[in-house]
Design an enzyme around this catalytic site. Structure first.
Site, PDB file in Angstrom:
ATOM      1  N   CYS A   1       0.671  -1.604   0.104  1.00  0.00           N
ATOM      2  CA  CYS A   1      -0.130   0.543   0.026  1.00  0.00           C
ATOM      3  C   CYS A   1       1.118   0.797  -0.010  1.00  0.00           C
ATOM      4  O   CYS A   1       2.016   1.261   0.723  1.00  0.00           O
ATOM      5  CB  CYS A   1      -1.558  -0.383   1.090  1.00  0.00           C
ATOM      6  N   GLU A   2       0.730   1.943  -0.649  1.00  0.00           N
ATOM      7  CA  GLU A   2       1.382   3.249  -1.324  1.00  0.00           C
ATOM      8  C   GLU A   2       1.095   3.980  -0.113  1.00  0.00           C
ATOM      9  O   GLU A   2       1.550   5.134   0.429  1.00  0.00           O
ATOM     10  CB  GLU A   2       0.990   4.112  -2.475  1.00  0.00           C
ATOM     11  N   HIS A   3       0.223   4.102   1.370  1.00  0.00           N
ATOM     12  CA  HIS A   3       0.243   5.053   2.129  1.00  0.00           C
ATOM     13  C   HIS A   3       0.954   4.253   3.131  1.00  0.00           C
ATOM     14  O   HIS A   3       1.513   5.554   3.833  1.00  0.00           O
ATOM     15  CB  HIS A   3      -1.425   5.299   2.646  1.00  0.00           C
ATOM     16  N   HIS A   4       1.382   3.179   3.573  1.00  0.00           N
ATOM     17  CA  HIS A   4       1.822   2.961   4.545  1.00  0.00           C
ATOM     18  C   HIS A   4       3.414   2.098   4.334  1.00  0.00           C
ATOM     19  O   HIS A   4       3.499   1.629   5.470  1.00  0.00           O
ATOM     20  CB  HIS A   4       0.604   1.748   5.301  1.00  0.00           C
TER      21      HIS A   4
ATOM     22  N   GLN B   1      -6.021  -0.446  -3.070  1.00  0.00           N
ATOM     23  CA  GLN B   1      -6.723  -1.953  -4.366  1.00  0.00           C
ATOM     24  C   GLN B   1      -6.871  -0.576  -5.268  1.00  0.00           C
ATOM     25  O   GLN B   1      -7.999  -1.047  -5.972  1.00  0.00           O
ATOM     26  CB  GLN B   1      -6.842  -1.659  -3.426  1.00  0.00           C
TER      27      GLN B   1
ATOM     28  N   HIS C   1      -5.427  -6.401   3.833  1.00  0.00           N
ATOM     29  CA  HIS C   1      -4.332  -5.065   4.535  1.00  0.00           C
ATOM     30  C   HIS C   1      -3.568  -5.150   4.974  1.00  0.00           C
ATOM     31  O   HIS C   1      -4.218  -4.501   6.778  1.00  0.00           O
ATOM     32  CB  HIS C   1      -5.113  -3.931   3.876  1.00  0.00           C
TER      33      HIS C   1
ATOM     34  N   CYS D   1      -1.964  -3.105   6.435  1.00  0.00           N
ATOM     35  CA  CYS D   1      -1.787  -1.386   7.330  1.00  0.00           C
ATOM     36  C   CYS D   1      -3.330  -1.829   8.344  1.00  0.00           C
ATOM     37  O   CYS D   1      -3.593  -0.968   9.489  1.00  0.00           O
ATOM     38  CB  CYS D   1      -1.761  -0.137   6.965  1.00  0.00           C
TER      39      CYS D   1
HETATM   40 ZN   LIG Z   1      -1.679   1.402   3.841  1.00  0.00          ZN
END
Ligand SMILES: [Zn+2]
Length: 186
Positions: A75-78, A116, A144, A146
């Site tokens: 995931c590009e956020h975490h 996603q 996920h 995260c």
């Molecule tokens: Zn994430």
């Protein structure tokens, strides 16, 4: 000159309060950099090189489904993994794609930093572009890390995303696809 990836991982270890010179961590920056580069190797690939001409003439206009394609992404956020399965279908209009290519297209987009929803859309658009299909459907179900390992710790939740293009926007075609991958809600 900017720091190399291993040097940056060494800084991350220090930032986390670790001692990067202790025995167990001596090779970690190098290993972590290699692992991350592998997990992101999709940036070095393109749809053109993956397909590499494996597009064949066919009279079939029946739905082609490849289900349960293993999927590993970040995931590009975490920068944490999300792991699951992709189900892909298309309705050919004269051209069919070599079967293994669909899995490799899924992998190419998954091996980049993603969310996603965008991953689902990128796979669908790429297959539409290559095959000029009458319709393309992509469903992804993934868990996920995260969500599972931090924050809300919802350990059993699966995220489902879908993109339906062309003929799959018609409910009968969409239902047929969802039934065939065992995801229809009856
Ligand atoms: Zn994430």
């Amino acid at each position: 000159m900017s720091a190399t990836l291993p040097e940056q991982y060494r800084e991350i270890l220090i930032g986390l309060g670790e001692n990067p010179d202790r025995e167990g961590l001596l090779d970690t920056p190098e290993r972590a950099a290699k692992a991350m580069q592998y997990l992101c190797h999709g940036y070095e690939q393109s749809v053109e090189t993956i397909v590499n001409g494996a597009l064949f003439a066919s009279d079939s206009d029946e739905m082609v489904i490849v289900s349960d394609i293993e999927l590993y992404s970040l995931c590009e956020h975490h920068l944490l993994p999300f792991i699951g399965k992709a189900h892909v279908a298309y309705i050919p209009t004269g051209k069919v794609l070599g079967l293994s290519k669909i899995a490799r297209i899924v992998d190419m987009f998954a091996r980049r930093l993603q969310i996603q929803e965008n991953l689902t859309r990128e796979i669908a658009d790429a297959i539409q572009d290559i095959t000029q299909a009458a319709g393309v459907a992509v469903v992804i179900e993934a868990r996920h890390m995260c969500m599972m390992m931090r924050g809300v710790e919802k350990q059993n939740s699966t995220m489902n995303t879908s993109v339906m293009l062309g003929a799959f926007r018609e409910s009968s075609t969409r239902m047929e696809f969802l039934q065939l991958i065992g995801r229809s809600k009856s």
